[in-house]
Write a protein that holds these residues in place. Sequence first.
Motif, PDB file in Angstrom:
ATOM      1  N   SER A 176      24.526 -57.492   0.716  1.00  0.00           N
ATOM      2  CA  SER A 176      25.246 -57.856   1.940  1.00  0.00           C
ATOM      3  C   SER A 176      26.566 -58.575   1.691  1.00  0.00           C
ATOM      4  CB  SER A 176      24.337 -58.739   2.818  1.00  0.00           C
ATOM      5  OG  SER A 176      23.175 -58.034   3.194  1.00  0.00           O
ATOM      6  N   GLY A 177      26.953 -58.730   0.432  1.00  0.00           N
ATOM      7  CA  GLY A 177      28.247 -59.346   0.142  1.00  0.00           C
ATOM      8  C   GLY A 177      28.128 -60.636  -0.646  1.00  0.00           C
ATOM      9  N   TRP A 178      29.250 -61.060  -1.184  1.00  0.00           N
ATOM     10  CA  TRP A 178      29.285 -62.227  -2.065  1.00  0.00           C
ATOM     11  C   TRP A 178      29.091 -63.547  -1.313  1.00  0.00           C
ATOM     12  CZ3 TRP A 178      32.951 -65.687  -0.562  1.00  0.00           C
ATOM     13  CH2 TRP A 178      33.997 -65.209   0.237  1.00  0.00           C
ATOM     14  N   ARG A 179      29.395 -63.585  -0.008  1.00  0.00           N
ATOM     15  CA  ARG A 179      29.346 -64.828   0.758  1.00  0.00           C
ATOM     16  C   ARG A 179      27.987 -65.528   0.639  1.00  0.00           C
ATOM     17  NH1 ARG A 179      31.775 -66.748   5.401  1.00  0.00           N
ATOM     18  NH2 ARG A 179      32.999 -64.835   5.579  1.00  0.00           N
ATOM     19  N   TYR A 180      26.910 -64.734   0.669  1.00  0.00           N
ATOM     20  CA  TYR A 180      25.578 -65.321   0.688  1.00  0.00           C
ATOM     21  C   TYR A 180      25.189 -65.873  -0.680  1.00  0.00           C
ATOM     22  CZ  TYR A 180      25.934 -62.689   4.948  1.00  0.00           C
ATOM     23  OH  TYR A 180      26.392 -62.201   6.142  1.00  0.00           O
ATOM     24  N   TRP A 181      25.670 -65.231  -1.738  1.00  0.00           N
ATOM     25  CA  TRP A 181      25.410 -65.749  -3.073  1.00  0.00           C
ATOM     26  C   TRP A 181      26.208 -67.025  -3.321  1.00  0.00           C
ATOM     27  CZ3 TRP A 181      21.624 -64.329  -6.306  1.00  0.00           C
ATOM     28  CH2 TRP A 181      20.934 -63.154  -5.981  1.00  0.00           C
ATOM     29  N   VAL A 182      27.447 -67.054  -2.851  1.00  0.00           N
ATOM     30  CA  VAL A 182      28.244 -68.277  -2.976  1.00  0.00           C
ATOM     31  C   VAL A 182      27.579 -69.420  -2.204  1.00  0.00           C
ATOM     32  CG1 VAL A 182      30.445 -69.364  -2.378  1.00  0.00           C
ATOM     33  CG2 VAL A 182      30.426 -67.078  -3.394  1.00  0.00           C
ATOM     34  N   SER A 183      27.092 -69.112  -1.010  1.00  0.00           N
ATOM     35  CA  SER A 183      26.419 -70.123  -0.205  1.00  0.00           C
ATOM     36  C   SER A 183      25.198 -70.669  -0.925  1.00  0.00           C
ATOM     37  CB  SER A 183      26.006 -69.519   1.144  1.00  0.00           C
ATOM     38  OG  SER A 183      25.251 -70.440   1.913  1.00  0.00           O
ATOM     39  N   ALA A 184      24.359 -69.772  -1.445  1.00  0.00           N
ATOM     40  CA  ALA A 184      23.139 -70.201  -2.127  1.00  0.00           C
ATOM     41  C   ALA A 184      23.456 -70.967  -3.405  1.00  0.00           C
ATOM     42  CB  ALA A 184      22.259 -68.992  -2.440  1.00  0.00           C
ATOM     43  N   MET A 185      24.354 -70.428  -4.230  1.00  0.00           N
ATOM     44  CA  MET A 185      24.663 -71.078  -5.503  1.00  0.00           C
ATOM     45  C   MET A 185      25.387 -72.403  -5.288  1.00  0.00           C
ATOM     46  SD  MET A 185      23.178 -69.184  -7.615  1.00  0.00           S
ATOM     47  CE  MET A 185      22.052 -68.613  -6.323  1.00  0.00           C
ATOM     48  N   GLY A 186      26.279 -72.467  -4.309  1.00  0.00           N
ATOM     49  CA  GLY A 186      26.973 -73.712  -4.009  1.00  0.00           C
ATOM     50  C   GLY A 186      25.998 -74.785  -3.540  1.00  0.00           C
ATOM     51  N   THR A 187      25.072 -74.392  -2.672  1.00  0.00           N
ATOM     52  CA  THR A 187      24.050 -75.325  -2.202  1.00  0.00           C
ATOM     53  C   THR A 187      23.170 -75.778  -3.356  1.00  0.00           C
ATOM     54  OG1 THR A 187      24.038 -74.240  -0.031  1.00  0.00           O
ATOM     55  CG2 THR A 187      22.159 -75.643  -0.564  1.00  0.00           C
ATOM     56  N   ASN A 188      22.795 -74.832  -4.230  1.00  0.00           N
ATOM     57  CA  ASN A 188      21.953 -75.170  -5.377  1.00  0.00           C
ATOM     58  C   ASN A 188      22.629 -76.185  -6.292  1.00  0.00           C
ATOM     59  OD1 ASN A 188      20.103 -73.331  -4.408  1.00  0.00           O
ATOM     60  ND2 ASN A 188      20.616 -71.736  -5.894  1.00  0.00           N
ATOM     61  N   VAL A 189      23.908 -75.992  -6.539  1.00  0.00           N
ATOM     62  CA  VAL A 189      24.650 -76.907  -7.418  1.00  0.00           C
ATOM     63  C   VAL A 189      24.667 -78.310  -6.820  1.00  0.00           C
ATOM     64  CG1 VAL A 189      26.952 -77.483  -8.302  1.00  0.00           C
ATOM     65  CG2 VAL A 189      26.069 -75.160  -8.530  1.00  0.00           C
ATOM     66  N   MET A 190      24.935 -78.409  -5.522  1.00  0.00           N
ATOM     67  CA  MET A 190      24.983 -79.720  -4.874  1.00  0.00           C
ATOM     68  C   MET A 190      23.599 -80.390  -4.865  1.00  0.00           C
ATOM     69  SD  MET A 190      28.077 -80.214  -4.330  1.00  0.00           S
ATOM     70  CE  MET A 190      27.824 -81.786  -3.499  1.00  0.00           C
ATOM     71  N   ILE A 191      22.552 -79.602  -4.628  1.00  0.00           N
ATOM     72  CA  ILE A 191      21.194 -80.152  -4.666  1.00  0.00           C
ATOM     73  C   ILE A 191      20.885 -80.676  -6.069  1.00  0.00           C
ATOM     74  CG2 ILE A 191      18.736 -79.568  -4.569  1.00  0.00           C
ATOM     75  CD1 ILE A 191      19.445 -77.588  -2.312  1.00  0.00           C
ATOM     76  N   ALA A 192      21.259 -79.887  -7.087  1.00  0.00           N
ATOM     77  CA  ALA A 192      21.002 -80.298  -8.471  1.00  0.00           C
ATOM     78  C   ALA A 192      21.736 -81.583  -8.809  1.00  0.00           C
ATOM     79  CB  ALA A 192      21.420 -79.180  -9.423  1.00  0.00           C
ATOM     80  N   LEU A 193      22.959 -81.726  -8.336  1.00  0.00           N
ATOM     81  CA  LEU A 193      23.732 -82.945  -8.605  1.00  0.00           C
ATOM     82  C   LEU A 193      23.093 -84.158  -7.935  1.00  0.00           C
ATOM     83  CD1 LEU A 193      27.402 -81.614  -8.248  1.00  0.00           C
ATOM     84  CD2 LEU A 193      26.241 -82.320 -10.359  1.00  0.00           C
ATOM     85  N   ILE A 194      22.628 -83.974  -6.700  1.00  0.00           N
ATOM     86  CA  ILE A 194      21.987 -85.081  -5.983  1.00  0.00           C
ATOM     87  C   ILE A 194      20.690 -85.489  -6.671  1.00  0.00           C
ATOM     88  CG2 ILE A 194      20.772 -85.678  -3.856  1.00  0.00           C
ATOM     89  CD1 ILE A 194      22.926 -84.130  -2.340  1.00  0.00           C
TER      90      ILE A 194
END
Length: 336
Positions: A176-194
């Motif tokens: 369905s496009g790159w937007r959803y992977w960016v959303s998931a990976m960006g969220t994952n990175v922020m969760i990991a940092l927290i």
Amino acid sequence: MTPRSARDWLKILAQYRDPSVGRSIFELVVTLVPFLGIWALAWAALSISPWLSLALAAVNGMFLIRLFIIQHDCGHGAYLPNRSVQDWLGRALGVLTLTPYDVWKRTHAIHHSHHGNLDQRGIGDVTTLTVEEYRARSPMGRLIYRIYRNPIVLFVVGPAYMFLLQHRLPVWLMRSGWRYWVSAMGTNVMIALIVAAIWYFGGWQPVLLIWLPTGIVAASIGVWLFYVQHQFEDTHWVNDEDWQLHHAALEGSSHYVLPQPLRWLSGNIGIHHVHHLYSRIPFYRLPEVIRQHAELAEAQRMTIRESIATARLHLWDEAQQKLLSFREARMQYGLA
């Protein structure tokens, strides 16, 4: 007085759609500040008793649900007039709710546009088989479905899996496009940092006794709310040729009548039939609707006591147009 049709209600509900920036900011502050405050209190309580911290984390799960409702309204374009600010608020809250905003926004839109359509199941809903589909399954297939519909799996194991693991990789939107992977990976990175920061400053206890339980409690209660809002005995399921969006929204969603403060903590999401019929109404304006329109206030009402029985409903009977328990299906149709 002739009951209004779903299309009639659309014209009436349109007057409630405009959010108030001041009210939206207020609702965010009175949810986020207590959430962070209880988090800090739970951390401080670790020096007194881990059980006290765990109890505070469980309470804070309710505030996390309310933050999710704000994220939910952002996804519907119902929270702020500025779409860009609204989307970034939703993305930021998605880090706290463990839910990639753009991924969830897409799957939830599919849920709204297909709910009640027997030919369009599978994304953004609780898997529900018809009596005939269950009959056609092998013994192993029936066993798997029975395990899936077991309350422990549906409301404890499933929510934890969904929010902790499934949301990390949007494989169902792979094409369905790159937007959803960016959303998931960006969220994952922020969760990991927290989580890394919490572990660095506090060790394993605040992660395992506060962060994790808060998320799991919120996930379980959130899935329960989603379940009872659509899985009641006389809900609405039809095939594609007979399906109509607004009728399905009004007839296939419950009015889950909760007492205060549960209504406040759940962001009025129990007024779900109105939400599905007109999803652009901000959550804090939903009580206005049922106060001013008795017909909607009485439609599909379900109390907490009545909602408990819905956990025993498992199969959609197309002939009777209602959900049945496995026991009822066995008695009426001889299904094992």
